[in-house]
Design a protein around this motif. Structure first.
Motif, PDB file in Angstrom:
ATOM      1  N   VAL A   1       6.789   1.171  -9.778  1.00 53.28           N
ATOM      2  CA  VAL A   1       5.897   0.531 -11.074  1.00 53.28           C
ATOM      3  C   VAL A   1       6.499   1.590 -11.924  1.00 53.28           C
ATOM      4  O   VAL A   1       6.301   1.677 -13.424  1.00 53.28           O
ATOM      5  CB  VAL A   1       4.311   0.400 -10.627  1.00 53.28           C
ATOM      6  N   SER A   2       5.722   2.762 -11.256  1.00 55.71           N
ATOM      7  CA  SER A   2       5.635   3.815 -12.505  1.00 55.71           C
ATOM      8  C   SER A   2       7.114   4.036 -13.117  1.00 55.71           C
ATOM      9  O   SER A   2       7.073   4.500 -14.273  1.00 55.71           O
ATOM     10  CB  SER A   2       4.970   5.606 -12.185  1.00 55.71           C
ATOM     11  N   ALA A   3       7.944   3.899 -12.531  1.00 52.92           N
ATOM     12  CA  ALA A   3       9.332   4.543 -12.705  1.00 52.92           C
ATOM     13  C   ALA A   3      10.120   2.646 -13.608  1.00 52.92           C
ATOM     14  O   ALA A   3      10.243   3.633 -14.907  1.00 52.92           O
ATOM     15  CB  ALA A   3      10.390   4.511 -11.474  1.00 52.92           C
ATOM     16  N   TYR A   4       8.863   2.071 -13.347  1.00 55.60           N
ATOM     17  CA  TYR A   4      10.041   0.670 -14.432  1.00 55.60           C
ATOM     18  C   TYR A   4       8.938   1.191 -16.201  1.00 55.60           C
ATOM     19  O   TYR A   4       9.845   1.108 -16.652  1.00 55.60           O
ATOM     20  CB  TYR A   4       9.069  -0.404 -14.002  1.00 55.60           C
ATOM     21  N   LYS A   5       7.400   1.266 -15.687  1.00 53.63           N
ATOM     22  CA  LYS A   5       6.840   1.779 -17.108  1.00 53.63           C
ATOM     23  C   LYS A   5       7.344   3.225 -17.617  1.00 53.63           C
ATOM     24  O   LYS A   5       7.670   3.014 -19.168  1.00 53.63           O
ATOM     25  CB  LYS A   5       4.960   1.948 -16.700  1.00 53.63           C
ATOM     26  N   GLU A   6       7.998   3.731 -17.185  1.00 58.97           N
ATOM     27  CA  GLU A   6       7.808   4.854 -17.856  1.00 58.97           C
ATOM     28  C   GLU A   6       9.653   4.750 -17.690  1.00 58.97           C
ATOM     29  O   GLU A   6      10.338   5.591 -18.838  1.00 58.97           O
ATOM     30  CB  GLU A   6       7.821   6.084 -16.801  1.00 58.97           C
ATOM     31  N   ARG A   7      11.093   4.129 -17.161  1.00 58.66           N
ATOM     32  CA  ARG A   7      11.679   3.422 -18.345  1.00 58.66           C
ATOM     33  C   ARG A   7      13.031   4.773 -17.295  1.00 58.66           C
ATOM     34  O   ARG A   7      14.102   5.039 -17.791  1.00 58.66           O
ATOM     35  CB  ARG A   7      12.150   3.148 -18.914  1.00 58.66           C
ATOM     36  N   ARG A   8      12.478   4.951 -15.970  1.00 58.75           N
ATOM     37  CA  ARG A   8      13.405   5.485 -15.364  1.00 58.75           C
ATOM     38  C   ARG A   8      14.075   5.118 -14.281  1.00 58.75           C
ATOM     39  O   ARG A   8      13.376   4.391 -13.496  1.00 58.75           O
ATOM     40  CB  ARG A   8      12.870   7.685 -15.077  1.00 58.75           C
ATOM     41  N   LYS A   9      14.665   6.170 -13.359  1.00 60.27           N
ATOM     42  CA  LYS A   9      14.837   5.788 -12.361  1.00 60.27           C
ATOM     43  C   LYS A   9      14.301   6.406 -11.013  1.00 60.27           C
ATOM     44  O   LYS A   9      13.758   7.040 -11.086  1.00 60.27           O
ATOM     45  CB  LYS A   9      16.512   6.586 -11.429  1.00 60.27           C
ATOM     46  N   PRO A  10      13.873   5.456  -9.976  1.00 59.41           N
ATOM     47  CA  PRO A  10      12.385   5.732  -9.309  1.00 59.41           C
ATOM     48  C   PRO A  10      13.098   6.615  -7.877  1.00 59.41           C
ATOM     49  O   PRO A  10      14.538   6.711  -7.666  1.00 59.41           O
ATOM     50  CB  PRO A  10      12.233   4.014  -8.594  1.00 59.41           C
ATOM     51  N   ARG A  11      12.338   7.442  -7.784  1.00 63.44           N
ATOM     52  CA  ARG A  11      13.178   8.427  -6.068  1.00 63.44           C
ATOM     53  C   ARG A  11      12.028   8.056  -5.319  1.00 63.44           C
ATOM     54  O   ARG A  11      10.567   8.325  -5.167  1.00 63.44           O
ATOM     55  CB  ARG A  11      12.376   9.971  -7.018  1.00 63.44           C
ATOM     56  N   PHE A  12      12.473   7.321  -4.191  1.00 65.12           N
ATOM     57  CA  PHE A  12      11.730   6.266  -3.712  1.00 65.12           C
ATOM     58  C   PHE A  12      11.528   7.324  -1.885  1.00 65.12           C
ATOM     59  O   PHE A  12      12.892   8.277  -1.931  1.00 65.12           O
ATOM     60  CB  PHE A  12      12.357   4.777  -3.148  1.00 65.12           C
ATOM     61  N   THR A  13      10.673   7.450  -1.344  1.00 65.01           N
ATOM     62  CA  THR A  13      10.132   7.992  -0.422  1.00 65.01           C
ATOM     63  C   THR A  13      10.523   7.661   1.219  1.00 65.01           C
ATOM     64  O   THR A  13      10.481   7.889   2.078  1.00 65.01           O
ATOM     65  CB  THR A  13       9.749   9.613  -0.384  1.00 65.01           C
ATOM     66  N   GLY A  14      10.778   6.557   0.573  1.00 63.32           N
ATOM     67  CA  GLY A  14      10.461   5.414   2.226  1.00 63.32           C
ATOM     68  C   GLY A  14       9.172   5.521   2.967  1.00 63.32           C
ATOM     69  O   GLY A  14       8.932   5.156   4.236  1.00 63.32           O
ATOM     70  N   ARG A  15       8.279   6.334   2.426  1.00 61.82           N
ATOM     71  CA  ARG A  15       6.512   6.544   2.270  1.00 61.82           C
ATOM     72  C   ARG A  15       5.405   5.348   2.116  1.00 61.82           C
ATOM     73  O   ARG A  15       6.158   4.894   0.541  1.00 61.82           O
ATOM     74  CB  ARG A  15       6.246   8.022   2.587  1.00 61.82           C
TER      75      ARG A  15
ATOM     76  N   GLN B   1       1.153  -1.218   0.240  1.00 63.23           N
ATOM     77  CA  GLN B   1       0.270  -0.219   0.200  1.00 63.23           C
ATOM     78  C   GLN B   1       0.782   0.972   0.092  1.00 63.23           C
ATOM     79  O   GLN B   1       0.061   2.690  -0.137  1.00 63.23           O
ATOM     80  CB  GLN B   1      -0.622  -0.382   1.364  1.00 63.23           C
ATOM     81  N   SER B   2       2.620   1.288   0.154  1.00 64.13           N
ATOM     82  CA  SER B   2       2.834   2.027   0.184  1.00 64.13           C
ATOM     83  C   SER B   2       2.938   2.847  -1.246  1.00 64.13           C
ATOM     84  O   SER B   2       3.061   2.788  -2.398  1.00 64.13           O
ATOM     85  CB  SER B   2       4.298   1.970   0.450  1.00 64.13           C
ATOM     86  N   ALA B   3       3.521   4.204  -1.246  1.00 60.84           N
ATOM     87  CA  ALA B   3       3.739   5.076  -2.528  1.00 60.84           C
ATOM     88  C   ALA B   3       5.061   4.681  -3.125  1.00 60.84           C
ATOM     89  O   ALA B   3       4.749   5.200  -4.511  1.00 60.84           O
ATOM     90  CB  ALA B   3       3.938   6.319  -1.728  1.00 60.84           C
ATOM     91  N   ASP B   4       5.710   4.601  -2.382  1.00 57.51           N
ATOM     92  CA  ASP B   4       6.674   3.593  -2.745  1.00 57.51           C
ATOM     93  C   ASP B   4       6.929   2.895  -4.186  1.00 57.51           C
ATOM     94  O   ASP B   4       8.169   2.551  -4.900  1.00 57.51           O
ATOM     95  CB  ASP B   4       7.942   2.838  -1.601  1.00 57.51           C
ATOM     96  N   LEU B   5       6.217   1.938  -3.557  1.00 60.06           N
ATOM     97  CA  LEU B   5       5.165   1.011  -3.971  1.00 60.06           C
ATOM     98  C   LEU B   5       5.166   1.023  -6.149  1.00 60.06           C
ATOM     99  O   LEU B   5       4.800   0.970  -7.348  1.00 60.06           O
ATOM    100  CB  LEU B   5       3.956   0.019  -4.128  1.00 60.06           C
ATOM    101  N   GLN B   6       3.934   2.811  -5.875  1.00 56.46           N
ATOM    102  CA  GLN B   6       3.344   2.988  -6.732  1.00 56.46           C
ATOM    103  C   GLN B   6       4.393   3.536  -7.556  1.00 56.46           C
ATOM    104  O   GLN B   6       4.136   3.601  -9.037  1.00 56.46           O
ATOM    105  CB  GLN B   6       2.596   3.849  -6.603  1.00 56.46           C
ATOM    106  N   GLU B   7       5.568   4.042  -6.616  1.00 59.51           N
ATOM    107  CA  GLU B   7       6.680   5.062  -7.720  1.00 59.51           C
ATOM    108  C   GLU B   7       7.454   4.406  -8.445  1.00 59.51           C
ATOM    109  O   GLU B   7       7.745   4.626  -9.565  1.00 59.51           O
ATOM    110  CB  GLU B   7       7.450   5.651  -6.212  1.00 59.51           C
TER     111      GLU B   7
END
Length: 245
Positions: free
Chosen positions: A231-245, A223-229
């Motif tokens: 998934v989005s980063a993978y789809k957009e082929r970019r490096k994810p920006r995790f926040t620990g939330r 349920q974390s924002a990091d999971l959504q980030e």
């Protein structure tokens, strides 16, 4: 209509599953509302004892509602909610599946003569595993008979092995539970709370406690924002920006 009701008797709260037309089967609403009711009870400084019961006289609970499966752990004392205050379970009629798990985790248990404990999951081909903690709360072979054979165990037999504290005539389970609650009001709350905490350290931690801890940990990740980030980063082929939330 609320799936769970709360009746106040001074310092005593009676918390009832309120689905008698469904034999008080535990659905999502019941699990959540039981958890909420007990958290409110624990937070209220004027409340000192709770009675866990149900509406009607045919069943304390028929177990999990397969048409609306709950997160059953929410309704289980010391698992879905914590309190140093004593909880007395009061049962009549059928106590099935998850209903057994609920009452076995209470501090005291009053049952009517017609109470029947029944765990049919081996016959249904499914289990959540939490019932295995029953083996630390009654003799091993009887616990295995309930779990493996699906034997129906009457209140009187459960009383004889120490699983049930009092067996009373049909219809008198709440009356007897309230008598015990009144007795508890004469005892020191700090001592009762301390003893409950110490007993929790003596009883072995069973699969139900471990499974719930694992499931809650996994749920926080899912349920974390990091999971959504991620998934989005993978789809957009970019490096994810995790926040620990």
């Amino acid at each position: 209509m609320s799936a769970v009701t709360v009746e106040d008797r001074g310092a005593i709260s009676i918390i009832r599953i309120n689905r008698p037309e469904k034999l008080n089967a535990i659905n999502q609403d019941v699990a959540v509302e039981v958890q909420q009711a007990f958290k409110a009870f624990d937070a209220d400084p004027d409340k000192r004892v709770a009675v866990m019961s149900s509406a009607g006289n045919r069943a304390f609970s028929a177990g999990a509602d397969v048409s609306n499966l709950p997160e059953l752990w929410r309704a289980i004392p010391t698992v879905g909610f914590q309190t140093d205050k004593p909880i007395i379970a009061a049962t009549t009629g059928w106590v099935v599946g998850g209903g057994i798990v609920m009452v076995m985790m209470c501090d005291l248990l009053v049952s009517t003569e017609d109470t029947q404990f029944y765990y049919p999951e081996a016959k249904l081909g499914v289990t959540a595993g939490g019932i295995s903690s029953l083996a630390s709360r009654m003799p091993h072979h009887l616990a295995m008979e309930i779990m493996l054979l699906g034997s129906k165990i009457p209140a009187r037999r459960a009383y004889e092995v120490g699983f049930v504290n009092r067996v009373v005539p049909n219809g008198e389970h709440e009356t007897e539970a309230l008598k015990i609650a009144e007795e508890l009001l004469d005892s020191a709350p700090l001592v009762i709370g301390a003893l409950k905490r110490l007993v929790s350290q003596v009883l072995p931690t069973g699969p139900i406690e471990r499974m719930v801890d694992i499931s809650q940990t996994i749920a926080r990740v899912r349920q974390s924002a990091d999971l959504q980030e991620g998934v989005s980063a993978y789809k957009e082929r970019r490096k994810p920006r995790f926040t620990g939330r």
